[in-house]
Design a protein around this motif. Structure first.
Motif, short mmCIF file in Angstrom:
data_model
loop_
_atom_site.label_atom_id
_atom_site.label_comp_id
_atom_site.label_asym_id
_atom_site.label_seq_id
_atom_site.Cartn_x
_atom_site.Cartn_y
_atom_site.Cartn_z
N UNK A 1 -9.12 -0.05 -30.43
CA UNK A 1 -8.30 -1.07 -31.07
C UNK A 1 -9.01 -2.40 -31.18
N UNK A 2 -9.84 -2.73 -30.23
CA UNK A 2 -10.57 -3.98 -30.23
C UNK A 2 -12.00 -3.71 -29.82
N UNK A 3 -12.85 -3.39 -30.76
CA UNK A 3 -14.24 -3.11 -30.40
C UNK A 3 -14.87 -4.31 -29.71
N UNK A 4 -15.69 -4.04 -28.72
CA UNK A 4 -16.31 -5.12 -27.97
C UNK A 4 -17.21 -5.99 -28.83
N UNK A 5 -17.71 -5.45 -29.94
CA UNK A 5 -18.57 -6.24 -30.79
C UNK A 5 -17.81 -6.95 -31.91
N UNK A 6 -16.48 -6.81 -31.93
CA UNK A 6 -15.68 -7.49 -32.95
C UNK A 6 -15.72 -8.99 -32.70
N UNK A 7 -15.75 -9.75 -33.78
CA UNK A 7 -15.75 -11.20 -33.65
C UNK A 7 -14.51 -11.77 -34.30
N UNK A 8 -14.07 -12.88 -33.78
CA UNK A 8 -12.92 -13.57 -34.35
C UNK A 8 -13.33 -14.31 -35.60
N UNK A 9 -12.43 -14.29 -36.58
CA UNK A 9 -12.66 -15.06 -37.79
C UNK A 9 -11.61 -16.15 -37.92
N UNK A 10 -10.62 -16.15 -37.07
CA UNK A 10 -9.60 -17.19 -37.01
C UNK A 10 -10.07 -18.18 -35.94
N UNK A 11 -10.76 -19.21 -36.37
CA UNK A 11 -11.40 -20.13 -35.42
C UNK A 11 -10.39 -20.91 -34.58
N UNK A 12 -9.25 -21.21 -35.13
CA UNK A 12 -8.23 -21.94 -34.36
C UNK A 12 -7.74 -21.08 -33.20
N UNK A 13 -7.38 -19.84 -33.48
CA UNK A 13 -6.93 -18.94 -32.41
C UNK A 13 -8.04 -18.71 -31.41
N UNK A 14 -9.26 -18.56 -31.90
CA UNK A 14 -10.41 -18.37 -31.00
C UNK A 14 -10.54 -19.53 -30.03
N UNK A 15 -10.36 -20.75 -30.52
CA UNK A 15 -10.46 -21.93 -29.66
C UNK A 15 -9.33 -21.94 -28.62
N UNK B 1 1.40 -19.83 -25.60
CA UNK B 1 2.73 -19.86 -26.22
C UNK B 1 2.98 -21.20 -26.91
N UNK B 2 2.58 -22.29 -26.28
CA UNK B 2 2.78 -23.61 -26.86
C UNK B 2 2.00 -23.78 -28.16
N UNK B 3 0.95 -22.99 -28.32
CA UNK B 3 0.13 -23.06 -29.53
C UNK B 3 0.38 -21.89 -30.47
N UNK B 4 1.51 -21.23 -30.28
CA UNK B 4 1.98 -20.16 -31.17
C UNK B 4 0.99 -19.01 -31.35
N UNK B 5 0.24 -18.69 -30.29
CA UNK B 5 -0.64 -17.52 -30.34
C UNK B 5 0.24 -16.29 -30.18
#
Length: 79
Positions: free
Chosen positions: A20-34, A56-60
């Motif tokens: 479901x989440x490959x270890x080599x997958x990278x985030x493309x949503x930089x806000x969520x990543x931060x 939760x406060x940041x709606x993740x």
């Protein structure tokens, strides 16, 4: 006593298959990543409750929050 995850509205963390989440997958949503990177540091320094409240406060998304806080081996790599 109620667990932190239940108290914060996460009643179940799905069992994510390794694919479901490959270890080599990278985030493309930089806000969520931060937000996730900050939450990981908060978890290490102040505990899971603090990190969860921050996410939760940041709606993740709760599924994302649960995965990154309870399954560190399935975290995506930052860009």
């Amino acid at each position: 006593m109620e667990s932190d995850m239940h108290r914060h509205g996460i009643t179940a963390i799905p069992d994510f298959p390794a694919s479901a989440t490959p270890l080599d997958a990278q985030r493309h949503d930089l806000r969520t990543a931060a937000y996730v990177e900050t939450a990981i540091r908060l978890q290490q320094s102040h505990g899971t409750s603090c990190a969860l409240e921050y996410l939760q406060a940041n709606d993740v998304d709760p599924v994302t929050s649960g995965r990154v806080l309870t399954h560190p081996e399935r975290r995506r790599h930052s860009l």
